[in-house]
Design a protein around this motif. Structure first.
Motif, PDB file in Angstrom:
ATOM      1  N   UNK A   7     -29.167 -25.807  42.599  1.00  0.00           N
ATOM      2  CA  UNK A   7     -30.508 -25.405  43.247  1.00  0.00           C
ATOM      3  C   UNK A   7     -30.480 -25.769  44.622  1.00  0.00           C
ATOM      4  N   UNK A   8     -31.193 -25.127  45.662  1.00  0.00           N
ATOM      5  CA  UNK A   8     -31.399 -25.433  46.985  1.00  0.00           C
ATOM      6  C   UNK A   8     -31.906 -26.880  47.149  1.00  0.00           C
ATOM      7  N   UNK A   9     -31.540 -27.548  48.129  1.00  0.00           N
ATOM      8  CA  UNK A   9     -31.827 -28.825  48.159  1.00  0.00           C
ATOM      9  C   UNK A   9     -33.202 -29.257  48.358  1.00  0.00           C
ATOM     10  N   UNK A  10     -34.053 -28.488  48.934  1.00  0.00           N
ATOM     11  CA  UNK A  10     -35.525 -28.522  49.381  1.00  0.00           C
ATOM     12  C   UNK A  10     -35.997 -27.981  48.459  1.00  0.00           C
ATOM     13  N   UNK A  11     -35.664 -27.630  47.407  1.00  0.00           N
ATOM     14  CA  UNK A  11     -36.812 -26.797  46.321  1.00  0.00           C
ATOM     15  C   UNK A  11     -37.563 -27.720  45.644  1.00  0.00           C
ATOM     16  N   UNK A  12     -39.047 -27.291  45.704  1.00  0.00           N
ATOM     17  CA  UNK A  12     -39.935 -28.184  45.389  1.00  0.00           C
ATOM     18  C   UNK A  12     -40.792 -27.610  44.128  1.00  0.00           C
ATOM     19  N   UNK A  13     -40.841 -26.091  44.232  1.00  0.00           N
ATOM     20  CA  UNK A  13     -41.527 -25.392  43.133  1.00  0.00           C
ATOM     21  C   UNK A  13     -40.764 -24.400  42.342  1.00  0.00           C
ATOM     22  N   UNK A  14     -40.556 -24.456  41.179  1.00  0.00           N
ATOM     23  CA  UNK A  14     -39.751 -23.354  40.287  1.00  0.00           C
ATOM     24  C   UNK A  14     -40.496 -23.017  39.065  1.00  0.00           C
ATOM     25  N   UNK A  15     -40.413 -21.575  38.906  1.00  0.00           N
ATOM     26  CA  UNK A  15     -41.198 -20.920  37.912  1.00  0.00           C
ATOM     27  C   UNK A  15     -40.139 -20.213  37.285  1.00  0.00           C
ATOM     28  N   UNK A  16     -39.856 -20.222  36.042  1.00  0.00           N
ATOM     29  CA  UNK A  16     -39.074 -19.415  35.139  1.00  0.00           C
ATOM     30  C   UNK A  16     -39.564 -19.030  33.781  1.00  0.00           C
ATOM     31  N   UNK A  17     -39.305 -17.680  33.546  1.00  0.00           N
ATOM     32  CA  UNK A  17     -39.816 -17.313  32.055  1.00  0.00           C
ATOM     33  C   UNK A  17     -39.380 -15.926  31.930  1.00  0.00           C
ATOM     34  N   UNK A  18     -39.501 -15.484  30.456  1.00  0.00           N
ATOM     35  CA  UNK A  18     -39.572 -14.409  29.734  1.00  0.00           C
ATOM     36  C   UNK A  18     -38.099 -13.989  30.089  1.00  0.00           C
TER      37      UNK A  18
ATOM     38  N   UNK B 130     -32.407 -15.860  27.064  1.00  0.00           N
ATOM     39  CA  UNK B 130     -31.061 -16.472  26.769  1.00  0.00           C
ATOM     40  C   UNK B 130     -31.375 -17.845  27.723  1.00  0.00           C
ATOM     41  N   UNK B 131     -31.952 -17.724  28.888  1.00  0.00           N
ATOM     42  CA  UNK B 131     -32.056 -18.771  29.818  1.00  0.00           C
ATOM     43  C   UNK B 131     -32.934 -19.924  29.233  1.00  0.00           C
ATOM     44  N   UNK B 132     -33.868 -19.441  28.536  1.00  0.00           N
ATOM     45  CA  UNK B 132     -34.909 -20.444  27.942  1.00  0.00           C
ATOM     46  C   UNK B 132     -34.372 -21.269  26.941  1.00  0.00           C
TER      47      UNK B 132
ATOM     48  N   UNK C 102     -42.642 -20.211  31.345  1.00  0.00           N
ATOM     49  CA  UNK C 102     -43.425 -19.208  30.397  1.00  0.00           C
ATOM     50  C   UNK C 102     -42.648 -18.597  29.584  1.00  0.00           C
ATOM     51  N   UNK C 103     -43.035 -18.016  28.436  1.00  0.00           N
ATOM     52  CA  UNK C 103     -42.284 -17.256  27.342  1.00  0.00           C
ATOM     53  C   UNK C 103     -43.047 -17.863  25.944  1.00  0.00           C
ATOM     54  N   UNK C 104     -42.440 -17.017  24.953  1.00  0.00           N
ATOM     55  CA  UNK C 104     -42.892 -17.197  23.790  1.00  0.00           C
ATOM     56  C   UNK C 104     -42.011 -17.642  22.748  1.00  0.00           C
ATOM     57  N   UNK C 105     -42.181 -18.772  21.960  1.00  0.00           N
ATOM     58  CA  UNK C 105     -41.299 -19.398  20.869  1.00  0.00           C
ATOM     59  C   UNK C 105     -40.328 -20.154  21.358  1.00  0.00           C
TER      60      UNK C 105
END
Length: 221
Positions: free
Chosen positions: A158-169, A172-174, A192-195
């Motif tokens: 991840x970029x070194x200055x990253x402060x906020x991350x959203x991932x979902x739906x 496979x990644x979740x 975010x996601x289900x299950x």
């Protein structure tokens, strides 16, 4: 600011005749619901333009070879079906990039990193998008949702200055968040996601930074 909704003949004329280029004080341009085939190159736009938004303009072609854009903010939503690869080389000053439902987009990249300007990147519902671009050291906000083929990070994580991350739906990644790497600098994390709550909670506890609040499965959205 100029906003054009529908009226394909106006959009066609504005770009084919390079009328936009002569609007030397124009800072924001919003184009929506244009069904015509229009080629948009850097020489069609005034140097003053800071923000370009395209919404439901499937046939607009965003030309990148031999063109440079002075944009700071670019938003592509349900548009540019011909776009398979977005080169950041064409946008040296870009700080904010939002892409949604760009159905043939496979990559966002640059030939010679780093891209020092980009701070905000959001890519949602792009089925063919496979990997994050490398060389964006000042990125602070990253949003990846509905991209089932995204499965790897560029070299270095991840970029070194990253402060906020959203991932979902992204099923496979979740299931396993180890591909995200180190989350030491993250202070805001939304999943975010289900299950998938039980399956990812332990991964989060291992990867999360001390700066994140207490993690619990019932806190995951």
């Amino acid at each position: 600011m100029l906003s054009i909704s529908g009226f394909e003949c106006v959009v066609e004329c504005a770009f084919k005749e390079r009328i936009m280029h002569h609007l030397t004080s124009l800072q924001e341009l919003h184009i929506s619901l244009c069904l015509s085939v229009v080629s948009l190159g850097g020489n069609c736009l005034p140097k003053s333009l800071q923000k370009l938004t395209m919404y439901r303009c499937r046939q607009i072609e965003l030309l990148q070879q031999q063109h440079k854009y002075d944009l700071v903010d670019l938003q592509i939503e349900y548009s540019c079906d011909s776009l398979t690869s977005l080169s950041l080389d064409a946008f040296p000053n870009l700080k904010n990039l939002e892409i949604r439902e760009c159905k043939n987009l496979e990559s966002v990249s640059m030939s010679v990193p780093p891209h020092a300007a980009l701070q905000y990147l959001s890519v949602t519902n792009c089925d063919k998008w496979e990997a994050l671009p490398r060389g964006i050291p000042n990125l602070e906000y990253l949003d990846i949702r509905g991209c089932p083929n995204i499965c790897r990070l560029p070299e270095g994580g991840l970029p070194p200055n990253l402060k906020a991350l959203r991932i979902g739906f992204c099923e496979q990644q979740l299931r396993d968040l180890s591909w995200l790497g180190n989350l030491d600098n993250i202070t805001y994390l939304t999943i975010s996601g289900n299950g998938y709550k039980k399956g990812i909670l332990e991964s989060l506890k291992v990867a999360a930074s001390p700066s994140l609040p207490y993690l619990s499965s019932d806190k995951l959205v």
